[in-house]
Design an enzyme around this catalytic site. Structure first.
Site, mmCIF file in Angstrom:
data_model
loop_
_atom_site.group_PDB
_atom_site.id
_atom_site.type_symbol
_atom_site.label_atom_id
_atom_site.label_comp_id
_atom_site.label_asym_id
_atom_site.label_seq_id
_atom_site.Cartn_x
_atom_site.Cartn_y
_atom_site.Cartn_z
ATOM 1 N N ARG A 100 17.456 45.390 22.217
ATOM 2 C CA ARG A 100 16.268 45.458 23.088
ATOM 3 C C ARG A 100 16.752 45.866 24.464
ATOM 4 O O ARG A 100 17.579 45.181 25.064
ATOM 5 C CB ARG A 100 15.564 44.100 23.135
ATOM 6 C CG ARG A 100 14.520 44.013 24.224
ATOM 7 C CD ARG A 100 13.646 42.786 24.100
ATOM 8 N NE ARG A 100 12.762 42.911 22.956
ATOM 9 C CZ ARG A 100 11.704 42.123 22.741
ATOM 10 N NH1 ARG A 100 11.414 41.153 23.568
ATOM 11 N NH2 ARG A 100 10.940 42.301 21.679
ATOM 12 N N HIS A 127 8.054 50.165 20.359
ATOM 13 C CA HIS A 127 8.351 48.857 19.752
ATOM 14 C C HIS A 127 8.155 48.999 18.231
ATOM 15 O O HIS A 127 7.256 48.412 17.642
ATOM 16 C CB HIS A 127 7.422 47.791 20.332
ATOM 17 C CG HIS A 127 7.890 46.387 20.126
ATOM 18 N ND1 HIS A 127 9.042 46.071 19.434
ATOM 19 C CD2 HIS A 127 7.351 45.193 20.522
ATOM 20 C CE1 HIS A 127 9.184 44.753 19.413
ATOM 21 N NE2 HIS A 127 8.180 44.202 20.070
ATOM 22 N N GLN A 130 7.907 45.995 15.718
ATOM 23 C CA GLN A 130 6.612 45.319 15.812
ATOM 24 C C GLN A 130 5.571 46.048 14.969
ATOM 25 O O GLN A 130 4.752 45.429 14.275
ATOM 26 C CB GLN A 130 6.166 45.279 17.275
ATOM 27 C CG GLN A 130 4.829 44.586 17.479
ATOM 28 C CD GLN A 130 4.886 43.110 17.194
ATOM 29 O OE1 GLN A 130 5.697 42.401 17.766
ATOM 30 N NE2 GLN A 130 4.032 42.619 16.309
ATOM 31 N N ASP A 223 -2.262 44.325 24.198
ATOM 32 C CA ASP A 223 -0.921 43.854 24.596
ATOM 33 C C ASP A 223 -1.003 43.490 26.070
ATOM 34 O O ASP A 223 -1.983 43.839 26.755
ATOM 35 C CB ASP A 223 0.108 44.984 24.340
ATOM 36 C CG ASP A 223 1.545 44.579 24.679
ATOM 37 O OD1 ASP A 223 1.835 43.365 24.714
ATOM 38 O OD2 ASP A 223 2.370 45.487 24.911
ATOM 39 N N CYS A 262 0.778 41.589 19.816
ATOM 40 C CA CYS A 262 2.181 41.392 19.451
ATOM 41 C C CYS A 262 2.757 40.095 20.003
ATOM 42 O O CYS A 262 3.786 39.629 19.514
ATOM 43 C CB CYS A 262 3.026 42.591 19.889
ATOM 44 S SG CYS A 262 3.106 42.816 21.680
ATOM 45 N N ARG A 290 6.977 39.830 11.405
ATOM 46 C CA ARG A 290 8.189 40.422 11.983
ATOM 47 C C ARG A 290 9.392 40.098 11.087
ATOM 48 O O ARG A 290 10.239 40.957 10.823
ATOM 49 C CB ARG A 290 8.440 39.856 13.392
ATOM 50 C CG ARG A 290 7.423 40.260 14.448
ATOM 51 C CD ARG A 290 7.504 41.725 14.774
ATOM 52 N NE ARG A 290 8.808 42.108 15.271
ATOM 53 C CZ ARG A 290 9.228 41.954 16.530
ATOM 54 N NH1 ARG A 290 8.421 41.471 17.450
ATOM 55 N NH2 ARG A 290 10.444 42.344 16.889
HETATM 56 N N1 NVA Z 1 4.646 45.701 26.125
HETATM 57 C C1 NVA Z 1 5.334 44.435 26.101
HETATM 58 C C2 NVA Z 1 5.608 44.003 24.704
HETATM 59 C C3 NVA Z 1 6.241 42.647 24.585
HETATM 60 C C4 NVA Z 1 6.589 42.263 23.171
HETATM 61 C C5 NVA Z 1 6.615 44.528 26.914
HETATM 62 O O1 NVA Z 1 7.313 45.539 26.805
HETATM 63 O O2 NVA Z 1 6.907 43.590 27.657
HETATM 64 N N1 CP Z 2 6.362 40.655 20.087
HETATM 65 C C1 CP Z 2 7.613 40.494 20.541
HETATM 66 O O1 CP Z 2 8.439 41.387 20.517
HETATM 67 O O2 CP Z 2 7.879 39.246 21.025
HETATM 68 P P1 CP Z 2 9.186 38.796 21.804
HETATM 69 O O3 CP Z 2 9.172 39.512 23.148
HETATM 70 O O4 CP Z 2 9.040 37.313 21.959
HETATM 71 O O5 CP Z 2 10.396 39.180 21.019
#
Ligand code: NVA
Ligand code: CP
Length: 316
Positions: A100, A127, A130, A223, A262, A290
């Site tokens: 990530r 993502h 997800q 989201d 998500c 997931r």
């Molecule tokens: N769009 C959000 C998704 C979190 C799972 C982010 O990137 O923070």
């Molecule tokens: N949806 C998701 O990716 O959650 P986290 O940021 O908790 O991993």
């Protein structure tokens, strides 16, 4: 060797096979241990995570593998060691790298230097893990994803919007995303989604506003309005005010529509309590999925011979 950096790194058949495999793994969670040995998987976080961290760690262990979860701030990545050198070193230890991170240029550089498969566990742009879980959730509800209308409202310029466009179009869904000016998707990704949709029988459009996206939809998703790494919180909350997923907006969807998010949710901002806790919400099934989807993904990526990974013809 294959990587999974964005949603359309899979073919449509591979995506279908992965969803089918995930359904089987969900039905019989400990049936297969393709990472026995064990094979090790590095899971690296340069941003925060709850679900991704837990679901990869648990899923790799359930597959018989050895998860090595690393917070970048506790590694030399945070002291400037290059992503390429990190990739070269990790490739000597592990059988796959899940990461990530921020820019897609960073994961692309890592993948280029890596000797093992790399998986995107969220970047600024996409993502895709997800979306495998989301497609699994939609398939569980409706039987199949193809032909369903998926509306995504809110920050349509973010990673989730881009992944809905690509993964949904690949799956043959009709994807509509909506956000205010300044929060619309990258036109190159909409263009790519249209190419995928032309082959799958789906479609991908940027709707004029939230009601236009949600009208008659089978799936309504949103989201956070403030993604990780974004600092202009007050401005975003003000700009996105008309895109909240509340009961009035949801009432425009099909009567059988399901709601996805998500997580983490910012209740009262992008979604109301009434909707996320309501009867149409599938957000906790989606979060659970997931685990199953990523197990299917890793089992395949680390052994991409479809015949041996999906011995009973999951693609059909
Ligand atoms: N769009 C959000 C998704 C979190 C799972 C982010 O990137 O923070
Ligand atoms: N949806 C998701 O990716 O959650 P986290 O940021 O908790 O991993």
């Amino acid at each position: 060797m294959r990587h999974f950096l964005k949603d359309d790194d899979l073919t449509r058949d591979e995506q279908l096979a992965l969803i089918a495999s995930a359904r089987r793994l969900k039905a019989d969670r400990f049936a297969r241990q393709p990472l026995a040995g064990p094979k090790s998987v590095a899971v690296i976080f340069e941003k925060e995570s709850t679900r991704t961290r837990m679901s990869f760690q648990v899923g790799i262990a359930e597959l018989g593998g050895n998860p090595v979860v690393v917070d970048a701030k506790n590694s030399h990545l945070s002291r400037g060691e290059t992503i390429e050198d990190t990739a070269r070193v990790l490739s000597r230890y592990v059988d796959a790298i899940v990461i990530r991170t921020f820019g897609d240029d960073r994961i692309n550089a890592l993948a280029k230097a890596s000797g093992v498969p790399v998986v995107n566990a969220l970047t600024d742009g996409y993502h895709p893990c997800q979306l495998l879980a989301d497609l699994l959730t939609i398939a569980e509800e409706f039987g199949e994803v193809a032909g369903r209308t998926i509306a995504y409202v809110g920050d349509a310029a973010n990673n989730m919007s881009h992944s809905y466009l690509l993964a949904g179009a690949l799956a043959g869904a009709h994807v509509r995303v909506a956000g205010p000016s300044g929060y619309r998707p990258d036109p190159a990704i909409v263009e790519r989604a249209n190419v995928l949709a032309a082959a799958s029988g789906g479609s991908a459009v940027v709707a004029a506003d939230a009601p236009a996206a949600v009208d008659g939809a089978d799936v309504v998703a949103t989201d956070t309005w403030v993604s990780m790494g974004q600092n202009d919180r007050e401005q975003r909350l003000s700009d996105l005010e008309d895109y909240r997923l509340d009961a009035a907006l949801l009432s425009r969807a099909a009567r059988h529509a399901i709601v996805l998010h998500c997580l983490p949710a910012h209740r009262g901002e992008e979604i109301t309590d009434e909707v996320i806790d309501g009867p149409r919400s599938r957000v906790f099934d989606q979060a659970e999925n997931r685990l199953h989807a990523q197990k299917a993904l890793l089992a395949w990526l680390m052994n991409p011979d479809m015949e041996s990974t999906f011995p009973d013809g999951a693609a059909t």
